[in-house]
Each structure stands twice: as C-alpha cells, then as structure tokens.
Design an enzyme around this catalytic site. Structure first.
Site, short mmCIF file in Angstrom:
data_model
loop_
_atom_site.label_atom_id
_atom_site.label_comp_id
_atom_site.label_asym_id
_atom_site.label_seq_id
_atom_site.Cartn_x
_atom_site.Cartn_y
_atom_site.Cartn_z
N HIS A 198 0.84 -1.21 0.00
CA HIS A 198 0.00 0.00 0.00
C HIS A 198 0.88 1.27 0.00
O HIS A 198 0.72 2.14 -0.85
CB HIS A 198 -0.91 -0.03 1.24
CG HIS A 198 -1.82 1.13 1.35
ND1 HIS A 198 -3.13 1.10 0.91
CD2 HIS A 198 -1.65 2.39 1.83
CE1 HIS A 198 -3.71 2.27 1.12
NE2 HIS A 198 -2.82 3.08 1.69
N GLU A 199 1.81 1.32 0.92
CA GLU A 199 2.67 2.52 1.00
C GLU A 199 3.55 2.64 -0.25
O GLU A 199 3.86 3.75 -0.69
CB GLU A 199 3.53 2.50 2.27
CG GLU A 199 2.75 2.49 3.60
CD GLU A 199 1.70 3.59 3.72
OE1 GLU A 199 1.90 4.69 3.16
OE2 GLU A 199 0.65 3.34 4.36
N GLU B 39 -4.76 7.78 -2.88
CA GLU B 39 -5.27 6.50 -2.37
C GLU B 39 -5.52 5.52 -3.52
O GLU B 39 -5.36 4.31 -3.35
CB GLU B 39 -6.56 6.77 -1.59
CG GLU B 39 -7.03 5.63 -0.72
CD GLU B 39 -6.12 5.33 0.46
OE1 GLU B 39 -5.18 6.11 0.74
OE2 GLU B 39 -6.32 4.28 1.10
N HIS C 289 1.76 4.69 -2.76
CA HIS C 289 1.93 6.13 -2.51
C HIS C 289 3.34 6.59 -2.89
O HIS C 289 3.53 7.66 -3.48
CB HIS C 289 1.71 6.44 -1.02
CG HIS C 289 0.29 6.34 -0.56
ND1 HIS C 289 -0.72 7.07 -1.13
CD2 HIS C 289 -0.30 5.63 0.45
CE1 HIS C 289 -1.88 6.80 -0.51
NE2 HIS C 289 -1.64 5.92 0.45
#
Lengths: 500, 500
Positions: B264-265, B294, B268
């Site tokens: 997930h990170e 997101e 980003h």
C-alpha cells in the site's frame, strides 16, 4: 527593561528554532538520508540559513542586544554572561563586511569538495588555490576582529576556547615537547610484548553494536532522552538536554575502533544530557567550550575507557559476545593492545601518547599561516619536515599527510589545539576527581553513575555560563595545569613499557 | 509581471522550506525520536509554525497572489492552475477570523489526547464535549467558506477531493449499497474452505522486513531516492521527488499485515517518486488529490497485491524466507487467506469487500453532523444502529465502534469518503490499463517497472496540476464511473466464494 528582555527572548526563540531544524537536517543527512535528497535539501537549507542570518542581523535584534549590553550591570549574572557573549558574537558578524561574509560562505560551499578531490588525487597542489583563498579570508577576518588584546591567530583561537591565546598554547605545547617527546621517542624504540593475534580476526557488526548498547548502560546514558545510531564519522549532537544523539561507525576488521569511538561520544553525550535543562531555552545550554567538551570525551575514552580496572570489569562481557575470538585472550593482552603506542601517520587513529604531537604540528602551521610566517604553497614541505622531526617517519603521500583532515577546508582554523587542551583538562579533572571519589570501586561496580553525578555537579550543569579558565579553577582549586597530563602519560607509559 | 512572479517564487520558497523542516521533524517524531524530546520539540515546532503562518498571511504575499490572480489569463496554464489553487487556499485562511483559527488549533492540540483517553476508558461520553466543539468549529468554518456552489459539508469535502460534493458521493455510495451490499451479505453467510492454520504461527520481524525489502525491488522503488523504515502506524512522506520515505509496522503474530501495508505505502511512494521533478519547487508537486493518492496505493495493494498472478510469482520467495511455516502451504490457500471477507468491527483491518461499508457509515454520519441533521451526543447510538444494519454485528464497545478512528479528533471531516473513492478510481484505472498493457506477463516477470512507467505517463508526472475529475477522464476516456469498482468486486468475490 522588561520589554527589552522579552524582545530578546522572542528573537532568541526564533534563532534557536532555526538552529534546531538545521541540526535536525544535518542529523538526517549524516545518518540515513537517501543520496538523491541532497540537491533539493541544499535549497531548503539555503532558505533557512538566510532567514537565520536575517534574524541575527536584523536592526531589532542588534538594537536589543546593544541596549541590554549597556545595562549589563543590572542583569542577573547568568543572563549578563549570555548577553556579553551574544554581543561578542554579534560584533563579529557586524565587523566583517556582509559581501565578504557571503563570498566566504560561497567559497566554503565548494571547498570541501575541492579538498576531497585533491585527497583522492593525492595531490596537494590541487588544493592550494582554494586553501590560499580560505587563509586569505581568515587573515582578513582576523584583522577586522582584532582588539587591543587579541591579534591575528589569537582572534581565531578565541572562537573555540575563550581565554586561550598563543601565549597559553605556546607554553602548553613547549612543555609537552620538553617532557613528552623524549618519552615518545623512547617508547617508539621499545617493543611491547604481547599476543595480538586476536586483533586480526573478524568481529561482526551486529555484535559490536550489541557491545556499544551495553556500553550505553555502563556509562548510564539515558536512552529515554537520546539515541545511538550509525554514520560514516562518529559524532554527537544535542537538540536539547532531553534529546542527545550520537553515532558509531563499525569496522568488522578493527573491533576496538567502534568501542572507543562509542565511549568517546558517550563522554560528549553525557555532558549534553547533564546540562541544567533551564538553559535549554538560552544560548548557554551547551558545553563550556570546545576544549571542555573534548575533556569529557577524553576522560571517558582514555582515563576510564583505557584503564585496566575498567576492562577487568567489562572484558568478560566482550568475551561473552565474541567467544570464538576472545576465549583465550587475557585482560592484560587486551589492555596492551588498546594502549600500545607507535608513530603513525593519521591523527584520528593515533594512540594517547603520540596524539599531542599530531596536534602540535597543526598548531604550529596554523599559527604561521595566519600570522603570515608561512604560505600555503610551502605547506606540504613544512608538514613533511615537521612530521619527520616529531615522528621519525617520512611522509611520501599528501593524502596521508597534509591533506588528511577536513578542518582547513571548512575554514576551521583554531580548532585543532582544543583537542590537546581537552586531554590536558581531562587529566587535571581526573586527578582531582580521584581525591573525592573511590573511582576503583565505582568502575568495578559496572555502572559509572557516581562519576556522572560528580561531573554533573562540578562541570556539566553549568553549560556555558562559565569560561573555561574559571571553570577549571572552580573544579580543581588551581589554574589550568598541564603537568597532570604529562604526569598521567608518563606514569602510564613508563609502567606499560616497563621503562627505567 | 515578472517582478510579481519573482516575489511569488521567493515567498513560495520560504513557505516550502518551513513545510520541509516541519515534515522532517514529523518524520523523526514518528520513526526514532527519543521520548524525552517532545516537550522542547513542541516549542520549536510552535515557532516555525508561527513563522509559516505569518508568511502565509503577510500583506506582501496576499497582495502578490491577488495581483497574479487578477491576471490569471496571462499566465501559462500550469502556473495559472497553481495560482488558482493558491488563491483558493489563501481565501480559506483569510475568511476565517484569526482568533477563531487560533482557538481551533488550541483545541486540536489537546483533542487527540481526549480521544485517546475516551478510547482507553471505552466511554464515548468522555469525548462528547471535545467533539462537540470541533463539530461546532467545522460547521462555522463551512459557513464562512461557503460559495454559491458549495455549502455545508460540501465545503469540507472540497478540501480533500475538489469536484466531489455530496451530490457525487451520494450517487456513488447509493450505487455501492444497491450493488454490493447484497453480495456482501451473501459472502458473509458463505464459508470459504481452506487450511488457514499457517496464519496462526510466529513470523519473525527480521524476515518480514527482508520480504518488505524484496517488495521494494519488485515494485521498483528507487532506494537512491527514498527509504523504508518502521513506525507505529505505516505512512508515506515525500520531501521531494528524490526523497520519498515510507514506513511499515511488523507484527510477528500477523504476518500479512506488514506485507500489505508495505505494498500500500509503495503505491503512494512510487506516485511521489514519479511526479515531474520540475514541480518540486512549486505547490503542485504532490498527488492530484487525496483520493487519487489513495487510488495508487489501492491499485498496488488490491488489484496487484491481492491477485493470484502476483503470488504465483512471489509466494516461492515468501516460502524461502519462512520454510518452517509455509513449506506445505499452497498458493491458493494463501490467496484465500488474503482475500477472505467477513464482517468485522475495525475499518483498517477490513477486507476489500467490506471496506466500503465502513466508509459509507462514516460518510453518512459526517454529512449529518455538519449539515445539522445529527448531534454529537447521539453519535454512538447512530453508529451502532448503522453498523448492525450493514454488518449484522451489534457493537457493544465504543472503542471498537464510534471511537476507533483518529480522524474526527484531528478535525478531519471530509477525508473518509476519499478512501472509498480511491478504490473506485483504482478499479477504473486498472481496467483501462489492462487494455494497454499485458499485465499478466508483467506481473509474472517479477518486476513491475512497465506498470510504473504507464502510471507515470498517465497520472504521476502531472502532480496536482490537473483536477481529479479531469484526470480520470484523461486516463480512461470517460467520466468517473464506479461500475468498474462494483464489477471488479463482484467478479472477484463470486469467483472466490464460488457463488451462483
């Protein structure tokens, strides 16, 4: 008056916030920042530095400091001391024409790179043009800043150790030369008999780190108010008395290097943690001087960290971590390894006895350069000749000689002598401490807290509210006296080498 | 005009430097700062924040932005966009009376603590007085900032996802409720058959970290321009396109948690690394919106990271690191584990299918609170009733219900809906990407570089120079369309649970 003090406190808060964030960025740069960050980071540091400079030279701040200085008699003593020092620093900024100051900093922004290039090329000639410019600025700045009492090199020395001029340093180094050089020559010719084969083994990074963590506890470093990390060159930085950070560098092929750099930095770090926290918001919340800071790291590293009694207590822990390497090694062999003296080229790797001669050499050169007796172009020759005189070694490689240190490329003239002074302070303080504390018992106990407490009461808590000369007298009831340092080294090395 | 632009650039540089150092301090606070640092640090952050606010509200800056805004037609498009957005933000600051702004921030400085206290006491009543004050400010601020087009909650939504108002969100959530709630109810009643015993074993911190390092390479995170570290709550922060940092949290008793938070990170982080570096010096060097940021993390985490094809390639590496735990586990069992859906209380632990219902619930409550339909004192009751309606679970514990998230205690109203929007963007983008790239081949190759390149060209390089609604159309040749998200989840869960 109250409004004046409030104004000063408000601007001081701003100055300290700028210094704080610049320090944080430095810490990050030295410990973990990714390679790619530096270009953009440089711009941000530039903006903040400019804002800092604007604040430091704002009319409001100058007027405020000057007004307080005029009424210094009415201020309470600690604040008066701070105003006195602030005024001194402010005058230094104001006496140098702004355009020269800017040009000088532009020069410095590339000078370290020039030095590294010359060092990598092993050619002092490459660095001469840059160093000549730096020395020219330093000479001129000294002229701008000279007073009735301070001229030439003395002006620069005052930046690092107020009260110590060429007069004091000349006497100090003369004495060291008279008293220690013959001993050093004698030691150099004597072989220290011991089994040193364990020194050539591999000691894992991770286990060395574990030992350094153990050392933090031995020296009672408060981990809630600081931390230990890694960097290329060990250093300590203090953001407040409650946030003190230091670094270690681990070499798997040189296992004592991390140990002694950790103990050295712990000396700085305990000093920073033990300053009176009330000074955090002032300009006095740092060590009394560069030399005094060094005295605490040297006292930890040498007087304590290279003593027999210390290792009688802690060598078993080292053996436990490195059973394969150290199982059959005696404490005495280890003690000999960490104290062996021999002439060597590199200052930062030098042993306790040869160290002051590395400093002496640099002191002579700096003094000659700033006072105009020496020129930069002759420096390599001067260095090599002096080196041979002190150490009996021919330097045939400038990167291991005149180019070895970064100080001159950063404009730091007047800093080196404080390294020797720090060791001398340390010996004098240690001798006095021995009268008041049962050091043997404390070191055998495994935790050095009582020593920290003593240092806190005698030295640390004061921060920089007292000048070094007054402080050493306050601690030891006498003036600075380098005889303690000389006697300490004589006793130690005569015993270690079985001389006379 | 040129001078105007130069003035703007000069002040922008200063604003960005302040934001940079505040970001650096935040990073340090979250990752390694010693406990003791925070009191002193708070003061320094206060000083810098005040200087930032002074700069943002200085007459010079306001005049400069207003003058540029008047001549916005003459500016080149990217700069015009920046000025338009800057003017909007500036107006927001100026329309709220300064004293209310200050009082609000004073309230926020203690509100998180109040929330934590209430959460620990498991008593929503403790938090009511603080939350009432926050909601009161938010309602009033919305009034100050309302325009002909934006009123009440819409004003707050605009802070996070410009162009998306209650009109768009109502339609979006209505559709999700119609289309997905029946599926979720059906899935909740169906048992997913697989051996999940390997999930209850211990997976060492160190090996999990090794796998996350491996994932950095799989997702082609440039380690020269960023780094990965640990913190209590995973997050990503970008100092420039060349310095992007993210964190992971390792739980030895929950081994997939670190894996999916890292992926997930990384979504980003890759976004931040791939923005046009020319935007670094501007206010447009960030993601297009919160929802768009997101979307990239969700695309990585869910569309890629929870796909079968991804784990067919990378599960062997996981088995290699954890041979004792995973030797006899099939990829299919692992795939089932990481995609299993079931009603659960906590949003951040929710699976892909149940996640939007957690958001819907919060969206309804926020809208009602700001528009005046709901009152804070009734919130626990409203929460629990809605929760039972969506999830069929009775909440009997406010710390696992209405008190679970920190957003409201920080005044973040309008943020939650972007989480659901991000997943919907992601599904739409992914569907379109599949037409242009052979994703199966790329994921099987073990390195996702071609996907990054595609995302860079289509999305990342623009930074925030384009509004989300325009950007999604630019990428996919159609308006935002939540049907892709609905179909994606239907296909995946009908297949996984063998429904129909």
């Amino acid at each position: 008056m109250d409004n004046l003090i409030k104004s000063f406190e408000r601007i001081r808060r701003q100055i300290k916030a700028y210094l704080y964030v610049l320090g944080m960025i430095n810490w990050d740069s030295a410990t973990e920042a990714p390679k790619g960050c530096f270009e953009y980071r440089g711009k941000q540091v530039g903006v903040i530095s400019e804002l800092l400079h604007q604040t430091l030279t704002s009319k409001e701040y100058i007027d405020c400091v000057n007004s307080l200085y005029k009424r210094i008699e009415d201020l309470e003593p600690i604040f008066a001391h701070e105003i006195f020092e602030t005024k001194k620093k402010l005058d230094k900024i104001l006496k140098i024409p702004a355009y020269e100051y800017v040009d000088y900093y532009i020069l410095l922004s590339s000078s370290q790179e020039e030095w590294i290039k010359a060092k990598n090329n092993n050619d002092f000639g490459d660095f001469i043009p840059t160093l000549e410019k730096i020395v020219e600025y330093k000479r001129r700045f000294a002229k701008y800043l000279e007073t009735d009492n301070l001229k030439d090199y003395d002006v620069l020395l005052d930046d690092y150790e107020p009260g110590f001029t060429t007069k004091e340093y000349d006497e100090f180094f003369y004495l060291l030369k008279q008293e220690l050089l013959p001993l050093f020559k004698q030691v150099s010719k004597t072989k220290l008999e011991f089994d040193s084969s364990f020194n050539n083994l591999v000691y894992s990074h991770q286990k060395q780190k574990e030992f350094c963590e153990y050392l933090q506890d031995v020296f009672c470093f408060d981990k809630n108010r600081g931390l230990m990390k890694e960097s290329e060159h060990p250093f300590t930085t203090s953001f407040s008395t409650n946030d003190v950070r230091f670094t270690v560098k681990y070499h798997e092929d040189d296992f004592t290097s991390s140990i002694f750099s950790a103990i050295h930095e712990l000396g700085h770090a305990i000093y920073a943690q033990q300053i009176n926290p009330k000074l955090d918001d002032t300009f006095s919340g740092e060590g009394a001087s560069i030399g005094f800071h060094e005295s605490q790291s040297r006292l930890f590293e040498n007087m304590i960290g290279r003593s027999k009694i210390f290792w009688e207590t802690h060598f078993p822990k080292l053996q436990e971590l490195f059973p394969d390497q150290l199982r059959d090694v005696t404490v005495l062999d280890y003690y000999k390894l960490i104290n062996k003296s021999k002439p060597s080229l590199i200052r930062i790797e030098a042993d306790e006895l040869s160290y002051p001669f590395h400093i002496m050499l640099r002191y002579d050169i700096e003094k000659g350069l700033i006072n105009g007796d020496y020129e930069v172009k002759d420096l390599e020759k001067i260095w090599n000749e002096s080196f041979e005189k002190y150490f009996g070694i021919k330097v045939d490689n400038p990167s291991l000689g005149v180019l070895q240190d970064m100080h001159w490329s950063s404009g730091m003239f007047g800093y080196f002598p404080t390294y020797a002074l720090g060791s001398a302070y340390a010996a004098q303080i240690y001798k006095y401490m021995e009268k008041e504390l049962d050091i043997k018992r404390i070191l055998s106990s495994g935790k050095n807290l009582e020593i920290n407490n003593w240092l806190k009461e005698k030295i640390h808590k004061y921060g920089s509210t007292i000048y070094p000369k007054e402080l050493i007298t306050l601690i030891t009831n006498e003036d600075f006296n380098p005889r303690y340092y000389i006697n300490y080294l004589k006793d130690k090395y005569i015993d270690l080498y079985g001389l006379k």
